[in-house]
Design a protein around this motif. Structure first.
Motif, short mmCIF file in Angstrom:
data_model
loop_
_atom_site.label_atom_id
_atom_site.label_comp_id
_atom_site.label_asym_id
_atom_site.label_seq_id
_atom_site.Cartn_x
_atom_site.Cartn_y
_atom_site.Cartn_z
N TYR A 196 0.84 -1.21 0.00
CA TYR A 196 0.00 0.00 0.00
C TYR A 196 0.87 1.26 0.00
O TYR A 196 0.62 2.19 -0.78
CB TYR A 196 -0.94 0.00 1.20
N VAL A 197 1.88 1.29 0.85
CA VAL A 197 2.75 2.47 0.93
C VAL A 197 3.48 2.69 -0.39
O VAL A 197 3.56 3.82 -0.91
CB VAL A 197 3.74 2.34 2.10
N THR A 198 3.99 1.62 -0.98
CA THR A 198 4.70 1.72 -2.26
C THR A 198 3.77 2.21 -3.37
O THR A 198 4.11 3.11 -4.14
CB THR A 198 5.31 0.36 -2.64
N LEU A 199 2.59 1.61 -3.45
CA LEU A 199 1.62 2.03 -4.45
C LEU A 199 1.18 3.47 -4.24
O LEU A 199 0.99 4.23 -5.19
CB LEU A 199 0.40 1.11 -4.44
N ALA A 200 0.99 3.86 -2.97
CA ALA A 200 0.57 5.23 -2.68
C ALA A 200 1.63 6.23 -3.10
O ALA A 200 1.31 7.28 -3.69
CB ALA A 200 0.24 5.37 -1.19
N LEU A 201 2.90 5.94 -2.81
CA LEU A 201 3.97 6.85 -3.23
C LEU A 201 4.02 6.97 -4.74
O LEU A 201 4.18 8.07 -5.29
CB LEU A 201 5.31 6.38 -2.68
N VAL A 239 2.64 10.10 -9.69
CA VAL A 239 2.02 10.18 -11.02
C VAL A 239 0.96 11.27 -11.05
O VAL A 239 0.90 12.08 -11.97
CB VAL A 239 1.43 8.81 -11.41
N VAL A 240 0.10 11.31 -10.04
CA VAL A 240 -0.96 12.30 -10.01
C VAL A 240 -0.37 13.70 -9.86
O VAL A 240 -0.89 14.67 -10.42
CB VAL A 240 -1.99 11.99 -8.90
N TRP A 241 0.72 13.83 -9.12
CA TRP A 241 1.38 15.13 -8.98
C TRP A 241 1.84 15.64 -10.35
O TRP A 241 1.66 16.80 -10.69
CB TRP A 241 2.57 15.04 -8.03
N GLY A 242 2.42 14.75 -11.14
CA GLY A 242 2.85 15.14 -12.48
C GLY A 242 1.68 15.55 -13.36
O GLY A 242 1.77 16.50 -14.12
N GLY A 295 -4.00 9.89 -4.85
CA GLY A 295 -2.95 8.89 -4.75
C GLY A 295 -3.25 7.84 -3.70
O GLY A 295 -3.08 6.64 -3.93
N LEU A 296 -3.69 8.28 -2.52
CA LEU A 296 -3.98 7.33 -1.45
C LEU A 296 -5.18 6.45 -1.78
O LEU A 296 -5.18 5.24 -1.52
CB LEU A 296 -4.21 8.08 -0.14
N LEU A 297 -6.22 7.04 -2.36
CA LEU A 297 -7.40 6.26 -2.70
C LEU A 297 -7.14 5.28 -3.84
O LEU A 297 -7.66 4.16 -3.83
CB LEU A 297 -8.57 7.18 -3.05
N ALA A 353 -4.26 3.83 -4.48
CA ALA A 353 -3.48 2.73 -3.91
C ALA A 353 -4.39 1.78 -3.12
O ALA A 353 -4.24 0.55 -3.21
CB ALA A 353 -2.38 3.27 -3.02
N LEU A 354 -5.31 2.33 -2.37
CA LEU A 354 -6.26 1.50 -1.64
C LEU A 354 -7.13 0.69 -2.60
O LEU A 354 -7.42 -0.49 -2.36
CB LEU A 354 -7.14 2.36 -0.72
N ALA A 355 -7.54 1.30 -3.70
CA ALA A 355 -8.36 0.60 -4.68
C ALA A 355 -7.62 -0.60 -5.27
O ALA A 355 -8.21 -1.66 -5.50
CB ALA A 355 -8.79 1.56 -5.79
N VAL A 356 -6.32 -0.45 -5.49
CA VAL A 356 -5.53 -1.57 -6.04
C VAL A 356 -5.44 -2.70 -5.02
O VAL A 356 -5.59 -3.88 -5.36
CB VAL A 356 -4.13 -1.09 -6.47
N VAL A 357 -5.21 -2.36 -3.75
CA VAL A 357 -5.12 -3.39 -2.71
C VAL A 357 -6.47 -4.10 -2.56
O VAL A 357 -6.52 -5.33 -2.45
CB VAL A 357 -4.65 -2.77 -1.37
N VAL A 358 -7.56 -3.34 -2.58
CA VAL A 358 -8.89 -3.94 -2.47
C VAL A 358 -9.18 -4.83 -3.67
O VAL A 358 -9.71 -5.95 -3.53
CB VAL A 358 -9.97 -2.85 -2.30
N ALA A 359 -8.83 -4.37 -4.86
CA ALA A 359 -9.06 -5.18 -6.07
C ALA A 359 -8.26 -6.48 -6.01
O ALA A 359 -8.75 -7.54 -6.42
CB ALA A 359 -8.69 -4.38 -7.32
N LEU A 360 -7.04 -6.41 -5.49
CA LEU A 360 -6.24 -7.62 -5.33
C LEU A 360 -6.92 -8.60 -4.37
O LEU A 360 -7.01 -9.80 -4.65
CB LEU A 360 -4.85 -7.26 -4.81
N GLY A 361 -7.42 -8.08 -3.26
CA GLY A 361 -8.11 -8.94 -2.29
C GLY A 361 -9.39 -9.52 -2.85
O GLY A 361 -9.68 -10.71 -2.64
N LEU A 362 -10.17 -8.72 -3.56
CA LEU A 362 -11.42 -9.23 -4.13
C LEU A 362 -11.14 -10.28 -5.20
O LEU A 362 -11.88 -11.26 -5.33
CB LEU A 362 -12.25 -8.08 -4.71
N ALA A 363 -10.08 -10.07 -5.97
CA ALA A 363 -9.72 -11.07 -6.99
C ALA A 363 -9.22 -12.35 -6.33
O ALA A 363 -9.37 -13.44 -6.91
CB ALA A 363 -8.66 -10.51 -7.92
N GLU A 364 -8.64 -12.25 -5.16
CA GLU A 364 -8.20 -13.45 -4.43
C GLU A 364 -9.39 -14.25 -3.93
O GLU A 364 -9.38 -15.47 -3.96
CB GLU A 364 -7.30 -13.04 -3.26
#
Length: 162
Positions: free
Chosen positions: A49-54, A59-62, A78-80, A82-93
């Motif tokens: 999550y931290v890596t994805l958020a950074l 990217v969004v800053w650019g 950026g934070l949301l 990253a959270l969406a990617v983590v949630v999508a990974l969990g839902l796909a699991e």
């Protein structure tokens, strides 16, 4: 003057936006994060999550320089995301076929998504009104790009040019 149908629609929209959708989205988010932490482990999920958020904030800053987002919106996006990617990974699991569909359904039925659909419908129903031209960013301004390109080409063609 409002009619009854509009009041009923407004009440239904408030009910969905304020009472039903937030707990539904929270439950889907919690299930996705828990499933991701079961898959990767709590520490790895936090690190991911931290890596994805950074990465997402960078990217969004650019992009924000071009589309005019303020700093708080950049960090929130950026934070949301990253959270969406983590949630999508969990839902796909949980279920590889239906998990992402559930996540997509929650996103598409969010109040902000429904607001965008309502704006698009209103735009198609009303005739186009003349609006002031939008001032594009640096990369979107074709005249500036053409002028700068011609300057560079001119400098290259000059003797002793770069």
């Amino acid at each position: 003057m409002r009619t009854r149908a509009h009041q009923r629609t407004g009440t239904q929209q408030q009910l969905w936006s304020n009472r039903i959708w937030p707990p539904l989205a929270g439950a889907v988010t919690a299930v996705g994060v828990i499933a991701a932490s079961n898959l990767l482990g709590v520490l790895a999920t936090g690190a991911a999550y931290v890596t994805l958020a950074l990465f997402a904030v960078t990217v969004v800053w650019g992009l924000s320089l071009e589309i005019g987002l303020d700093r708080t919106a950049v960090v929130r996006c950026g934070l949301l995301s990253a959270l969406a990617v983590v949630v999508a990974l969990g839902l796909a699991e949980i279920h590889p076929q239906y998990g992402p569909i559930v996540g997509l359904a929650v996103v598409l039925t969010s109040p902000s998504s429904l607001g965008l659909v309502a704006k698009a419908r209103a735009r198609t129903k009303t005739p186009a009104e003349p609006t002031a031209p939008r001032t594009p960013g640096v990369l979107l301004d074709k005249a500036m790009l053409d002028r700068r390109f011609n300057e560079i080409v001119h400098q290259l063609r000059e003797p002793g040019g770069r």
